[in-house]
Motif scaffolding. Sequence first.
Motif, short mmCIF file in Angstrom:
data_model
loop_
_atom_site.label_atom_id
_atom_site.label_comp_id
_atom_site.label_asym_id
_atom_site.label_seq_id
_atom_site.Cartn_x
_atom_site.Cartn_y
_atom_site.Cartn_z
N GLU A 68 0.85 -1.04 0.26
CA GLU A 68 -0.06 0.57 -0.29
C GLU A 68 0.61 1.04 0.28
OE1 GLU A 68 -2.94 0.03 -0.27
OE2 GLU A 68 -3.46 -1.99 -0.94
N VAL A 69 1.87 1.06 0.65
CA VAL A 69 2.88 2.41 0.45
C VAL A 69 3.24 2.47 -1.24
CG1 VAL A 69 5.59 2.99 1.22
CG2 VAL A 69 3.80 1.56 2.67
N ARG A 70 3.73 1.90 -1.97
CA ARG A 70 3.96 1.71 -3.06
C ARG A 70 2.88 2.14 -4.06
NH1 ARG A 70 6.80 -2.91 -1.75
NH2 ARG A 70 5.33 -4.28 -2.42
N ALA A 71 1.78 1.47 -3.52
CA ALA A 71 0.56 1.74 -4.55
C ALA A 71 -0.02 3.67 -4.22
CB ALA A 71 -0.58 1.14 -4.02
N ALA A 72 0.76 3.50 -3.44
CA ALA A 72 0.14 5.24 -2.82
C ALA A 72 1.24 6.47 -2.94
CB ALA A 72 0.25 5.78 -0.93
N GLU A 73 2.09 5.92 -2.83
CA GLU A 73 3.25 6.96 -3.94
C GLU A 73 3.30 7.14 -5.18
OE1 GLU A 73 7.39 6.29 -2.96
OE2 GLU A 73 7.71 7.84 -1.75
N ARG A 74 2.36 5.69 -6.23
CA ARG A 74 2.60 6.28 -7.74
C ARG A 74 1.09 6.37 -7.84
NH1 ARG A 74 3.00 0.05 -7.45
NH2 ARG A 74 0.80 -0.32 -7.24
N GLN A 75 -0.03 6.25 -7.08
CA GLN A 75 -1.28 7.15 -7.13
C GLN A 75 -0.84 8.21 -7.49
OE1 GLN A 75 -4.04 5.03 -5.38
NE2 GLN A 75 -5.87 6.17 -6.25
N HIS A 76 -0.45 9.10 -5.62
CA HIS A 76 -0.37 10.14 -5.39
C HIS A 76 0.55 11.24 -5.68
CE1 HIS A 76 -4.46 9.18 -4.18
NE2 HIS A 76 -4.41 8.12 -3.34
N GLY A 77 2.23 10.57 -5.45
CA GLY A 77 3.37 11.14 -6.04
C GLY A 77 3.55 12.08 -3.94
N ASP A 78 3.63 13.41 -4.38
CA ASP A 78 3.70 14.20 -3.79
C ASP A 78 2.93 13.88 -2.39
OD1 ASP A 78 6.76 13.67 -4.02
OD2 ASP A 78 6.07 16.18 -4.70
N ARG A 79 1.70 14.03 -2.74
CA ARG A 79 0.61 14.17 -1.79
C ARG A 79 0.26 12.86 -1.40
NH1 ARG A 79 -2.24 17.61 -1.13
NH2 ARG A 79 -4.32 16.96 -0.73
N ALA A 80 1.08 12.01 -1.77
CA ALA A 80 0.78 10.75 -0.58
C ALA A 80 0.73 11.42 0.95
CB ALA A 80 1.87 9.63 -0.50
N GLU A 81 1.25 11.45 1.67
CA GLU A 81 1.23 11.43 2.86
C GLU A 81 0.01 12.04 3.17
OE1 GLU A 81 4.65 12.66 5.12
OE2 GLU A 81 5.85 12.13 3.63
#
Length: 81
Positions: A12-25
């Motif tokens: 899910e960390v990898r998916a969040a970075e792919r989907q949201h980029g800099d806005r993942a956090e």
Amino acid sequence: MRSFSEKDIWAEVRAAERQHGDRAEAELARRIHELTAAEQFDEASFWSAVAARLKQLHDIKLPGPSVLPKLLNEIDSGKTS
């Protein structure tokens, strides 16, 4: 409370970075807030674990202000290998 596998959390960390980029956090924080407000605490706990790992990853990728100036000074002075 269920236990979460590290494999699922990091996926899910990898998916969040792919989907949201800099806005993942920020997106993870929004999701955690919504789940907590809806009293879905197990899900909020899972996403909190994802957010914590994402922060760990960012701390490695983006060293904090105390590390970066030291590294830059070492590079400028030729002290690094």
